[in-house]
Motif scaffolding. Structure first.
Motif, PDB file in Angstrom:
ATOM      1  N   SER A 152       0.815  -1.213   0.000  1.00  0.00           N
ATOM      2  CA  SER A 152       0.000   0.000   0.000  1.00  0.00           C
ATOM      3  C   SER A 152       0.852   1.268   0.000  1.00  0.00           C
ATOM      4  CB  SER A 152      -0.935  -0.004   1.217  1.00  0.00           C
ATOM      5  OG  SER A 152      -0.167   0.067   2.400  1.00  0.00           O
ATOM      6  N   SER A 153       2.059   1.166  -0.548  1.00  0.00           N
ATOM      7  CA  SER A 153       2.931   2.346  -0.666  1.00  0.00           C
ATOM      8  C   SER A 153       2.441   3.212  -1.832  1.00  0.00           C
ATOM      9  CB  SER A 153       4.354   1.871  -0.961  1.00  0.00           C
ATOM     10  OG  SER A 153       4.304   1.198  -2.202  1.00  0.00           O
ATOM     11  N   GLY A 154       3.285   4.159  -2.255  1.00  0.00           N
ATOM     12  CA  GLY A 154       2.940   4.984  -3.422  1.00  0.00           C
ATOM     13  C   GLY A 154       2.657   4.119  -4.636  1.00  0.00           C
ATOM     14  N   HIS A 155       3.468   3.081  -4.824  1.00  0.00           N
ATOM     15  CA  HIS A 155       3.258   2.190  -5.968  1.00  0.00           C
ATOM     16  C   HIS A 155       1.910   1.467  -5.849  1.00  0.00           C
ATOM     17  CE1 HIS A 155       4.464  -0.200  -9.366  1.00  0.00           C
ATOM     18  NE2 HIS A 155       4.293  -1.330  -8.697  1.00  0.00           N
ATOM     19  N   GLY A 156       1.570   1.069  -4.626  1.00  0.00           N
ATOM     20  CA  GLY A 156       0.266   0.427  -4.397  1.00  0.00           C
ATOM     21  C   GLY A 156      -0.880   1.349  -4.760  1.00  0.00           C
ATOM     22  N   VAL A 198       0.418  -8.057  -6.673  1.00  0.00           N
ATOM     23  CA  VAL A 198       1.420  -7.577  -5.718  1.00  0.00           C
ATOM     24  C   VAL A 198       1.978  -6.264  -6.257  1.00  0.00           C
ATOM     25  CG1 VAL A 198       3.592  -8.044  -4.544  1.00  0.00           C
ATOM     26  CG2 VAL A 198       1.967  -9.912  -4.955  1.00  0.00           C
ATOM     27  N   ALA A 199       1.795  -5.202  -5.487  1.00  0.00           N
ATOM     28  CA  ALA A 199       2.188  -3.855  -5.912  1.00  0.00           C
ATOM     29  C   ALA A 199       3.353  -3.383  -5.046  1.00  0.00           C
ATOM     30  CB  ALA A 199       1.000  -2.902  -5.809  1.00  0.00           C
ATOM     31  N   ILE A 200       4.494  -3.985  -5.282  1.00  0.00           N
ATOM     32  CA  ILE A 200       5.719  -3.620  -4.563  1.00  0.00           C
ATOM     33  C   ILE A 200       6.766  -3.303  -5.630  1.00  0.00           C
ATOM     34  CG2 ILE A 200       7.560  -4.504  -3.059  1.00  0.00           C
ATOM     35  CD1 ILE A 200       5.350  -6.176  -1.663  1.00  0.00           C
ATOM     36  N   LEU A 213       1.966  -4.938 -13.986  1.00  0.00           N
ATOM     37  CA  LEU A 213       1.423  -3.584 -13.971  1.00  0.00           C
ATOM     38  C   LEU A 213       1.811  -2.905 -15.280  1.00  0.00           C
ATOM     39  CD1 LEU A 213       0.327  -0.925 -12.776  1.00  0.00           C
ATOM     40  CD2 LEU A 213       2.636  -0.513 -11.963  1.00  0.00           C
ATOM     41  N   ILE A 214       0.821  -2.407 -15.999  1.00  0.00           N
ATOM     42  CA  ILE A 214       1.079  -1.651 -17.228  1.00  0.00           C
ATOM     43  C   ILE A 214       0.384  -0.302 -17.042  1.00  0.00           C
ATOM     44  CG2 ILE A 214       0.837  -1.632 -19.740  1.00  0.00           C
ATOM     45  CD1 ILE A 214       0.789  -4.768 -19.560  1.00  0.00           C
ATOM     46  N   ALA A 215       1.183   0.737 -16.833  1.00  0.00           N
ATOM     47  CA  ALA A 215       0.654   2.019 -16.351  1.00  0.00           C
ATOM     48  C   ALA A 215       0.211   2.922 -17.505  1.00  0.00           C
ATOM     49  CB  ALA A 215       1.715   2.698 -15.492  1.00  0.00           C
ATOM     50  N   ALA A 216      -0.236   4.119 -17.138  1.00  0.00           N
ATOM     51  CA  ALA A 216      -0.840   5.043 -18.111  1.00  0.00           C
ATOM     52  C   ALA A 216       0.121   5.380 -19.240  1.00  0.00           C
ATOM     53  CB  ALA A 216      -1.260   6.329 -17.397  1.00  0.00           C
TER      54      ALA A 216
END
Ligand SMILES: CC(=O)SCCNC(=O)CCNC(=O)[C@H](O)C(C)(C)COP(=O)(O)OP(=O)(O)OC[C@H]1O[C@@H](n2cnc3c(N)ncnc32)[C@H](O)[C@@H]1OP(=O)(O)O
Length: 223
Positions: A11-15, A71-73, A116-119
């Motif tokens: 749940s950090s910034g990446h989360g 997993v969002a790390i 994760l494939i971001a904007a």
């Protein structure tokens, strides 16, 4: 549409970035976060809170019909350790891809799970992306690239065609990789580097043009 209940682990910034992307994916309903380092009930993204830690997952999956998540790390090595832990604790947990709707992914690219494939990321024709990779905001993975499991490219990374990025390797923010270059596993390319030569495994390279600056071991920190 029948939504799937999911969680984000970390749940950090990446989360938060991952939660934001999932809010644009109508097939999922994000129930909350799993985090070992924060108190249950801590608010992380809007009204969404930490639901518990990894050990709580089997009970949470049963109580809230949670089918899986991601997993969002950001650290590639730590992310792999957490994935392995979840596979052992909760074998039925299904890892999903979080893909921002603005990402452009060729129909001929192959994408594993847990990515994760971001904007505004672009993944061009013939690219093969493994499992649990990060392709961050505005990164461009060109045609026929290969990214092995747990590799990452930070925002604004650009690769030429036929580049390969080994498992656990991190290509840092704004780096450029010339076409045809192979980067070995567990390596680190520094911010803003221009990579013109093949990069051996377990090494750190940065600068313009990038040069080898040191050796690395599995799990060495870089963020
Ligand atoms: C959404 C997100 O936030 S995604 C994450 C974004 N963050 C990143 O991508 C971070 C990437 N990290 C880097 O590039 C780091 O600089 C690293 C990992 C390559 C090196 O970090 P460290 O080993 O701590 O190096 P350190 O900061 O001590 O610098 C050592 C020297 O190398 C230089 N240096 C460090 N990184 C770079 C770089 N990328 N390019 C050129 N020179 C560099 C420093 O200026 C310093 O030079 P000096 O001794 O003449 O002062």
């Amino acid at each position: 549409m029948q939504q799937k209940n999911i969680v984000v682990i970390g749940s950090s910034g990446h989360g938060k970035v991952v939660a934001d992307i999932l809010s644009h994916m109508p097939e999922y309903r994000l129930a909350g976060f799993i985090d070992t380092n924060k108190e249950k009930g801590t608010r992380c993204f809007g009204a969404l809170t930490v639901l518990g830690n990894e050990a709580d997952l089997p009970a949470l999956m049963a109580a809230q019909q949670i089918s899986g998540g991601i997993v969002a790390i950001g650290d590639n090595w730590i992310r792999s350790q957490v994935v392995a832990k979840i596979q052992a604790i909760a074998p039925a947990f299904a890892f999903i891809n979080a893909i921002h709707p603005s990402a452009v992914i060729s129909d001929t690219a192959s994408i594993g799970t847990g990515n994760l494939i971001a904007a505004n990321a672009v993944i061009n024709t013939g690219a093969v992306i493994g499992h649990h990779c990060i392709i961050n905001t505005m990164a461009c993975i060109e045609h026929d690239n290969r990214m092995d499991d747990y590799a990452s490219v930070a925002p604004r990374v650009v690769t030429g065609g036929n580049v390969s990025i080994g498992a656990y390797t991190a290509v840092s923010i704004g780096a450029v990789v010339k076409h045809g270059i192979s980067i070995g596993e567990q390596s680190l390319i520094g911010a803003g580097a221009v990579v013109l030569k093949p990069v051996d495994a377990f090494s750190t390279w940065y600068g313009v043009p990038a040069r080898k600056m040191g050796e690395r071991k599995a799990g060495d920190k870089y963020l």
